[in-house]
Design a protein around this motif. Sequence first.
Motif, PDB file in Angstrom:
ATOM      1  N   THR A 130      11.611   6.476  -2.068  1.00  0.00           N
ATOM      2  CA  THR A 130      11.505   5.719  -0.821  1.00  0.00           C
ATOM      3  C   THR A 130      11.136   6.608   0.358  1.00  0.00           C
ATOM      4  O   THR A 130      10.479   6.155   1.299  1.00  0.00           O
ATOM      5  CB  THR A 130      12.819   4.980  -0.513  1.00  0.00           C
ATOM      6  OG1 THR A 130      13.898   5.925  -0.422  1.00  0.00           O
ATOM      7  CG2 THR A 130      13.143   3.966  -1.591  1.00  0.00           C
ATOM      8  N   ASN A 136       5.537   4.139  -4.916  1.00  0.00           N
ATOM      9  CA  ASN A 136       5.995   2.779  -5.162  1.00  0.00           C
ATOM     10  C   ASN A 136       7.146   2.808  -6.151  1.00  0.00           C
ATOM     11  O   ASN A 136       7.113   3.552  -7.132  1.00  0.00           O
ATOM     12  CB  ASN A 136       4.845   1.928  -5.710  1.00  0.00           C
ATOM     13  CG  ASN A 136       5.109   0.447  -5.590  1.00  0.00           C
ATOM     14  OD1 ASN A 136       5.820  -0.126  -6.400  1.00  0.00           O
ATOM     15  ND2 ASN A 136       4.540  -0.179  -4.580  1.00  0.00           N
ATOM     16  N   ARG A 192       4.202  -0.220   4.664  1.00  0.00           N
ATOM     17  CA  ARG A 192       5.172   0.329   3.719  1.00  0.00           C
ATOM     18  C   ARG A 192       6.318   1.008   4.454  1.00  0.00           C
ATOM     19  O   ARG A 192       6.100   1.786   5.375  1.00  0.00           O
ATOM     20  CB  ARG A 192       4.509   1.363   2.799  1.00  0.00           C
ATOM     21  CG  ARG A 192       5.475   1.926   1.757  1.00  0.00           C
ATOM     22  CD  ARG A 192       4.999   3.253   1.208  1.00  0.00           C
ATOM     23  NE  ARG A 192       5.865   3.729   0.136  1.00  0.00           N
ATOM     24  CZ  ARG A 192       6.987   4.410   0.317  1.00  0.00           C
ATOM     25  NH1 ARG A 192       7.403   4.692   1.547  1.00  0.00           N
ATOM     26  NH2 ARG A 192       7.715   4.805  -0.708  1.00  0.00           N
ATOM     27  N   GLY A 195       8.673   1.146  -0.314  1.00  0.00           N
ATOM     28  CA  GLY A 195       8.011   0.922  -1.602  1.00  0.00           C
ATOM     29  C   GLY A 195       8.836   0.085  -2.549  1.00  0.00           C
ATOM     30  O   GLY A 195       8.661   0.141  -3.763  1.00  0.00           O
ATOM     31  N   ASP A 197       9.073  -3.275  -2.851  1.00  0.00           N
ATOM     32  CA  ASP A 197       8.650  -4.652  -3.091  1.00  0.00           C
ATOM     33  C   ASP A 197       8.464  -4.933  -4.580  1.00  0.00           C
ATOM     34  O   ASP A 197       7.663  -4.284  -5.255  1.00  0.00           O
ATOM     35  CB  ASP A 197       7.345  -4.924  -2.339  1.00  0.00           C
ATOM     36  CG  ASP A 197       7.032  -6.403  -2.230  1.00  0.00           C
ATOM     37  OD1 ASP A 197       6.934  -7.063  -3.279  1.00  0.00           O
ATOM     38  OD2 ASP A 197       6.896  -6.900  -1.102  1.00  0.00           O
ATOM     39  N   SER A 202       3.792  -3.157  -1.446  1.00  0.00           N
ATOM     40  CA  SER A 202       3.914  -1.897  -0.712  1.00  0.00           C
ATOM     41  C   SER A 202       2.750  -0.959  -0.987  1.00  0.00           C
ATOM     42  O   SER A 202       2.711   0.155  -0.463  1.00  0.00           O
ATOM     43  CB  SER A 202       5.225  -1.193  -1.092  1.00  0.00           C
ATOM     44  OG  SER A 202       6.335  -2.001  -0.805  1.00  0.00           O
ATOM     45  N   ASN A 211       2.918   3.567   7.340  1.00  0.00           N
ATOM     46  CA  ASN A 211       4.272   3.874   6.885  1.00  0.00           C
ATOM     47  C   ASN A 211       5.215   3.833   8.087  1.00  0.00           C
ATOM     48  O   ASN A 211       5.026   4.559   9.062  1.00  0.00           O
ATOM     49  CB  ASN A 211       4.296   5.260   6.231  1.00  0.00           C
ATOM     50  CG  ASN A 211       5.662   5.619   5.682  1.00  0.00           C
ATOM     51  OD1 ASN A 211       6.636   5.705   6.418  1.00  0.00           O
ATOM     52  ND2 ASN A 211       5.738   5.854   4.385  1.00  0.00           N
TER      53      ASN A 211
END
Length: 384
Positions: A130, A136, A192, A195, A197, A202, A211
């Motif tokens: 993250t 992701n 994002r 990440g 989702d 994302s 970001n």
Amino acid sequence: MASTQSKQEPLEVLFDCSSTPALESCQPVTFKMLQFIALLPTLLVLGASTTSATLVIRQSQTYACKCYAGESCYPNTSAWQALNTTVQGNLQVALPPAAPCFNSVAGIQTYDANRCQQVRSSFSNQQWTTDHPIANMWTYWTNDTCSLYSFNPSASCTRGYYGDYVILAKTREHIQAGVNFARDRNLRLVIRNTGHDFMGRSTGYGSLIINTHSFKSVSFTTQYTGPGSYRGGAVTVGAGIQVRELYRLANARSPPVVVVGGECPTVGLAGGYIQGGGHGPMSSFYGMGADNALSFEVVTASGEFVTANEVENPDLFWALKGGGPSTFGVVVSVTVKTFPEVRTSGVSLDISSTNSAIFWQGVAALHDLSNRWVENGIQWSART
């Protein structure tokens, strides 16, 4: 926004960060922009052969698809340089997180033994993922490109479904610049934070990524004074705050308070979580995350920075409370309700048997009891 810097900032090729990363501690390998960016039209195109945005006709209406590298409509070197200056050097060329474990990605030499070891030791760590600018949580959505399960220092890998560039936004003006750039040049835009989702939103092939993970502000109040009748406690959080961070700060209050947030500690609160509805451990008591949103600060598709609540932009406020992540704008911050501390306890029930009939009898009994538990405020989940 005009940059306050007088010199042209170079772009950075994005590798992994340290094993305990924060955006500020990333030290990617740097290439001078003019040396590297000139290669992008051929490096990023991934087989595209058109020279302009494809036109699609639906119901007698003509639509232009998004512009991708290799097409004549794609921004040139000067345009990317200008964007990098506008966002004060926070634009980076995006490469897959495991790129250091491969010889090259899209023609770029990327192998680095030390960085590869950092990636391999951290790749399964959710917080590392993250904190990374483009990684992701579910690599399925990136076409499993540059997979550590098949890494080879002498082999190359593709960009997969990752974007082309990422803006590591530090201010709302950086977000506005990214939104305006993508809109004016017909680029795919992805927002994002973590990440996280489940549906892979994302990331996105050929996109410009914004970001928002650096937006870490948190401000509590014991009495909300904004629009509406609610006058209880509230907290305003930046788009980059994850629920683990917020829960710890809420628990440190005197007296402690609780917030409706996700169960997974690395979920971001302000963005896709609330915009997707937002369920969590406190939902049985206080409703969904979207039910508890009081106000948003948002950058809209037109690049405007606005407030959305019951009085200001009420339609946008309604839409953001469950209308889908990154659908109506880029959330910069959200204000949500806080509640008095709730005492909780937990129990783990294991159903283990080599007799399949007994096992499924146990599962059936669990489901028979589940409604009664939920009605009494008990959250439960099952794992196999």
